[in-house]
Design a protein around this motif. Structure first.
Motif, PDB file in Angstrom:
ATOM      1  N   ASN A 120       0.865  -1.173   0.000  1.00 20.85           N
ATOM      2  CA  ASN A 120       0.000   0.000   0.000  1.00 20.85           C
ATOM      3  C   ASN A 120       0.905   1.227   0.000  1.00 20.85           C
ATOM      4  OD1 ASN A 120      -2.299   1.618   0.158  1.00 20.85           O
ATOM      5  ND2 ASN A 120      -2.270   1.601   2.379  1.00 20.85           N
ATOM      6  N   ILE A 121       0.583   2.205  -0.855  1.00 18.26           N
ATOM      7  CA  ILE A 121       1.397   3.407  -0.981  1.00 18.26           C
ATOM      8  C   ILE A 121       0.524   4.627  -0.712  1.00 18.26           C
ATOM      9  CG2 ILE A 121       2.941   4.716  -2.474  1.00 18.26           C
ATOM     10  CD1 ILE A 121       2.933   2.190  -4.313  1.00 18.26           C
ATOM     11  N   ALA A 122       1.028   5.535   0.114  1.00 14.86           N
ATOM     12  CA  ALA A 122       0.333   6.800   0.371  1.00 14.86           C
ATOM     13  C   ALA A 122       1.350   7.926   0.227  1.00 14.86           C
ATOM     14  CB  ALA A 122      -0.270   6.808   1.764  1.00 14.86           C
ATOM     15  N   PHE A 123       0.909   9.030  -0.337  1.00 18.27           N
ATOM     16  CA  PHE A 123       1.785  10.180  -0.524  1.00 18.27           C
ATOM     17  C   PHE A 123       1.279  11.356   0.302  1.00 18.27           C
ATOM     18  CE2 PHE A 123       2.257   7.759  -4.456  1.00 18.27           C
ATOM     19  CZ  PHE A 123       3.631   7.653  -4.541  1.00 18.27           C
ATOM     20  N   GLU A 124       2.225  12.096   0.879  1.00 16.99           N
ATOM     21  CA  GLU A 124       1.918  13.332   1.597  1.00 16.99           C
ATOM     22  C   GLU A 124       2.827  14.422   1.046  1.00 16.99           C
ATOM     23  OE1 GLU A 124       2.235  13.016   5.839  1.00 16.99           O
ATOM     24  OE2 GLU A 124       1.008  11.201   5.916  1.00 16.99           O
ATOM     25  N   LEU A 125       2.254  15.564   0.789  1.00 12.07           N
ATOM     26  CA  LEU A 125       2.991  16.708   0.273  1.00 12.07           C
ATOM     27  C   LEU A 125       3.548  17.529   1.428  1.00 12.07           C
ATOM     28  CD1 LEU A 125       3.056  17.147  -2.740  1.00 12.07           C
ATOM     29  CD2 LEU A 125       1.305  18.889  -2.475  1.00 12.07           C
ATOM     30  N   ASN A 126       4.833  17.827   1.370  1.00  8.60           N
ATOM     31  CA  ASN A 126       5.470  18.738   2.310  1.00  8.60           C
ATOM     32  C   ASN A 126       6.007  19.916   1.506  1.00  8.60           C
ATOM     33  OD1 ASN A 126       5.593  17.344   5.072  1.00  8.60           O
ATOM     34  ND2 ASN A 126       6.203  15.731   3.659  1.00  8.60           N
ATOM     35  N   GLU A 127       6.439  20.952   2.178  1.00  4.71           N
ATOM     36  CA  GLU A 127       6.958  22.129   1.466  1.00  4.71           C
ATOM     37  C   GLU A 127       8.155  21.806   0.591  1.00  4.71           C
ATOM     38  OE1 GLU A 127       7.834  25.803   3.436  1.00  4.71           O
ATOM     39  OE2 GLU A 127       6.044  25.615   4.680  1.00  4.71           O
ATOM     40  N   THR A 128       9.032  20.955   1.104  1.00  6.22           N
ATOM     41  CA  THR A 128      10.308  20.727   0.422  1.00  6.22           C
ATOM     42  C   THR A 128      10.453  19.347  -0.203  1.00  6.22           C
ATOM     43  OG1 THR A 128      11.310  19.992   2.495  1.00  6.22           O
ATOM     44  CG2 THR A 128      11.510  22.338   1.929  1.00  6.22           C
ATOM     45  N   HIS A 129       9.560  18.442   0.132  1.00  7.30           N
ATOM     46  CA  HIS A 129       9.701  17.076  -0.381  1.00  7.30           C
ATOM     47  C   HIS A 129       8.356  16.362  -0.405  1.00  7.30           C
ATOM     48  CE1 HIS A 129      10.050  16.528   3.998  1.00  7.30           C
ATOM     49  NE2 HIS A 129       9.483  15.357   3.789  1.00  7.30           N
ATOM     50  N   LEU A 130       8.367  15.237  -1.061  1.00  6.27           N
ATOM     51  CA  LEU A 130       7.211  14.359  -1.129  1.00  6.27           C
ATOM     52  C   LEU A 130       7.473  13.185  -0.197  1.00  6.27           C
ATOM     53  CD1 LEU A 130       4.560  13.752  -2.723  1.00  6.27           C
ATOM     54  CD2 LEU A 130       5.979  12.507  -4.345  1.00  6.27           C
ATOM     55  N   LEU A 131       6.556  12.943   0.735  1.00  3.90           N
ATOM     56  CA  LEU A 131       6.679  11.795   1.633  1.00  3.90           C
ATOM     57  C   LEU A 131       5.899  10.641   1.025  1.00  3.90           C
ATOM     58  CD1 LEU A 131       7.422  10.384   4.304  1.00  3.90           C
ATOM     59  CD2 LEU A 131       5.370  11.413   5.301  1.00  3.90           C
ATOM     60  N   CYS A 132       6.562   9.520   0.849  1.00  7.63           N
ATOM     61  CA  CYS A 132       5.924   8.316   0.331  1.00  7.63           C
ATOM     62  C   CYS A 132       5.952   7.259   1.434  1.00  7.63           C
ATOM     63  CB  CYS A 132       6.666   7.812  -0.902  1.00  7.63           C
ATOM     64  SG  CYS A 132       6.015   6.256  -1.545  1.00  7.63           S
ATOM     65  N   LEU A 133       4.777   6.881   1.921  1.00  7.35           N
ATOM     66  CA  LEU A 133       4.659   5.862   2.965  1.00  7.35           C
ATOM     67  C   LEU A 133       4.290   4.541   2.322  1.00  7.35           C
ATOM     68  CD1 LEU A 133       2.549   8.059   5.357  1.00  7.35           C
ATOM     69  CD2 LEU A 133       4.883   7.324   5.789  1.00  7.35           C
TER      70      LEU A 133
END
Length: 123
Positions: free
Chosen positions: A4-17
């Motif tokens: 399972n993949i989830a993405f979160e947007l941050n100011e400086t990077h993309l977090l991929c869980l």
């Protein structure tokens, strides 16, 4: 449990869980494709890849098969930088992936701690 993949947007990077298990080179290819598509959609070129709750049964050949497909070129040509946070018992396997990535001009490094990964990602 499937991946399972989830993405979160941050100011400086993309977090991929990533949670679950990667069983085949096709699943790894789909995972890589999802990351490339997220980068293309957001415009962020730095990925913090959190794989602490994921696992893989892939061997060297399986990873090589997935990496030889076109997403490898999209990672390299897109200037994407990936810092992977992995559980300590998976660090050695991911260091092998580092070598494969370098051989394909992909900027990828594995860490066992999130802060180390973030420091490298933004260096």
């Amino acid at each position: 449990m499937p991946l399972n993949i989830a993405f979160e947007l941050n100011e400086t990077h993309l977090l991929c869980l990533a949670t679950g298990r990667i069983e085949t080179s096709e699943e790894l290819y789909q995972f890589n494709t999802a990351m490339v598509q997220a980068v293309e959609k957001t415009g962020l070129r730095r990925i913090l890849l959190d794989m602490q709750k994921s696992d893989s049964s892939l061997d060297y050949h399986d990873v090589l098969t997935a990496e030889n497909r076109e997403t490898s070129d999209r990672f390299a040509m897109g200037g994407i930088r990936i810092a992977a946070v992995v559980s300590p018992h998976r660090l050695k396997a991911h260091q092998l992936y580092e070598t494969m990535a370098i051989n394909r001009s992909i900027v990828y490094k594995a860490f066992s701690g999130k802060q180390q990964a973030l420091d490298w990602l933004h260096a």
